[in-house]
Design a protein around this motif. Structure first.
Motif, mmCIF file in Angstrom:
data_model
loop_
_atom_site.group_PDB
_atom_site.id
_atom_site.type_symbol
_atom_site.label_atom_id
_atom_site.label_comp_id
_atom_site.label_asym_id
_atom_site.label_seq_id
_atom_site.Cartn_x
_atom_site.Cartn_y
_atom_site.Cartn_z
ATOM 1 N N THR B 42 0.855 -1.250 0.158
ATOM 2 C CA THR B 42 -0.005 0.097 0.091
ATOM 3 C C THR B 42 0.869 1.294 0.020
ATOM 4 N N VAL B 43 0.419 2.259 -0.833
ATOM 5 C CA VAL B 43 0.962 3.643 -0.668
ATOM 6 C C VAL B 43 -0.054 4.602 -0.704
ATOM 7 N N HIS B 44 0.300 5.641 0.151
ATOM 8 C CA HIS B 44 -0.788 6.666 0.423
ATOM 9 C C HIS B 44 -0.335 7.838 -0.369
ATOM 10 N N ILE B 45 -1.218 8.593 -0.828
ATOM 11 C CA ILE B 45 -1.227 9.840 -1.427
ATOM 12 C C ILE B 45 -1.917 11.202 -0.833
ATOM 13 N N VAL B 53 -3.194 3.510 -2.780
ATOM 14 C CA VAL B 53 -3.359 2.405 -4.054
ATOM 15 C C VAL B 53 -2.627 1.154 -3.438
ATOM 16 N N VAL B 54 -3.524 0.074 -3.703
ATOM 17 C CA VAL B 54 -3.385 -1.171 -2.865
ATOM 18 C C VAL B 54 -3.135 -2.164 -3.967
ATOM 19 N N VAL B 55 -1.738 -2.827 -3.925
ATOM 20 C CA VAL B 55 -1.469 -4.137 -4.607
ATOM 21 C C VAL B 55 -1.721 -5.355 -3.710
ATOM 22 N N GLY B 87 6.274 -4.302 -2.396
ATOM 23 C CA GLY B 87 6.153 -2.510 -2.163
ATOM 24 C C GLY B 87 6.741 -1.717 -3.345
ATOM 25 N N GLU B 88 7.495 -2.178 -4.268
ATOM 26 C CA GLU B 88 7.925 -1.451 -5.304
ATOM 27 C C GLU B 88 6.970 -1.271 -6.420
ATOM 28 N N PRO B 110 6.233 2.895 0.648
ATOM 29 C CA PRO B 110 5.212 1.566 0.637
ATOM 30 C C PRO B 110 5.284 0.850 2.042
ATOM 31 N N THR B 111 3.974 0.327 2.466
ATOM 32 C CA THR B 111 4.029 -0.594 3.525
ATOM 33 C C THR B 111 3.574 -1.805 2.870
ATOM 34 N N VAL B 112 3.961 -2.874 3.338
ATOM 35 C CA VAL B 112 3.861 -4.461 2.968
ATOM 36 C C VAL B 112 3.237 -5.265 4.031
ATOM 37 N N VAL B 113 2.372 -6.004 3.974
ATOM 38 C CA VAL B 113 1.763 -7.007 4.968
ATOM 39 C C VAL B 113 1.659 -8.267 4.178
#
Lengths: 119, 150
Positions: B42-45, B53-55, B87-88, B110-113
């Motif tokens: 996830t990254v936040h804008i 934005v979530v992948v 994350g990338e 980015p954060t990744v779980v």
């Protein structure tokens, strides 16, 4: 030629290096740093011929690194390889003396255009 | 933010297919998720537009992508390499979403779980775009969550 790649992502450092290989810079000596603080230290210590830096990184961003080097009177040939592509970022990069800003996603042709003078 | 479904799809495909060389097939987001762990990046804008934005991908797909990026065999990929890659991917997709914004905005790191039975909630947001793709036998999803009114 000595090329420093500054990026907090190991995957991106590898991809950037691969793109350099593809455009004919494979014989270069590659060194790496994972954020702006490390990058600035490596630049001062090893004086690379070219720096390819991410923009957003922990500890210190790529633009903060370049601006800090400018403030210290350290001259470096640097281009950004980043997810940032808004005009204001490009303007700030150029104002700080960056040679180019490559936005992700990119391909070998993008690298060739930006790094042509080094090949 | 002016982002059509087509803009979003082209953006996602340029990241996953254009840069990584994967063949993608659009699919639906419903259905039983693949068993096993998932990774969510996830990254936040924040700024002129606020959102995330979530992948999301199954662990096995993350492993395939990481193997391609690192030039390894999938079995040789370490967990932290999958975290790095997911994350990338979130970072690249988020950066491209941000490029469509008018006005200034910043992109978070980015954060990744990782896990099997969980979901990511960004308080105050609603889903505005969602795409699912099938690639190498796995389904991954990319979502845009907005804090702004629809």
């Amino acid at each position: 030629m000595k090329i420093l790649i500054v990026d907090d992502s190991k995957a991106m450092r590898m991809i950037v290096r691969r793109q350099c290989n593809e455009i004919g810079l494979g014989e270069s000596e590659f060194i790496e740093a994972t954020n702006g603080v490390e990058g600035a230290a490596v630049i001062k210590e090893q004086q690379p011929d070219l720096v390819l830096s991410d923009w957003n990184m922990p500890e210190m961003s790529g633009i903060e690194m370049l601006e800090a080097l400018n403030a210290d009177g350290v001259s470096v040939k640097l281009g950004f390889v980043t997810s940032e592509s808004q005009p204001s970022y490009k303007d700030r990069a150029i104002e700080a003396g960056a040679l180019f800003l490559i936005s992700k996603p990119f391909n070998a042709e993008t690298f060739r255009r930006a790094l042509g003078q080094f090949v | 933010m002016e982002m059509t479904d087509l803009d979003f799809a082209e953006m996602v495909e340029s990241v996953f297919s254009g840069m990584l060389g994967f063949e993608l097939v659009r699919t639906h987001t419903e259905g039983e998720p693949e068993p096993g762990d998932r990774f969510i990046g996830t990254v936040h804008i924040s700024g002129s537009w606020e959102g995330s934005v979530v992948v999301e991908c199954p662990e096995k797909f993350g492993r395939l992508v990481a193997a391609a990026m690192f030039g390894n065999e999938p079995d040789a990929v370490e967990d932290d390499e999958i975290v790095d890659v997911v994350g990338e991917l979130a970072n690249m997709t988020g950066g491209n979403v941000k490029a469509l914004l008018e006005g200034e905005a910043t992109l978070s790191l980015p954060t990744v779980v990782r896990g099997a039975d969980f979901r990511v909630i960004v308080p105050g947001t609603h889903l505005t775009r969602s795409l699912a793709y099938e690639c190498s036998g796995h389904v991954f999803q990319v979502r845009v969550l907005s804090k702004n009114p629809s």
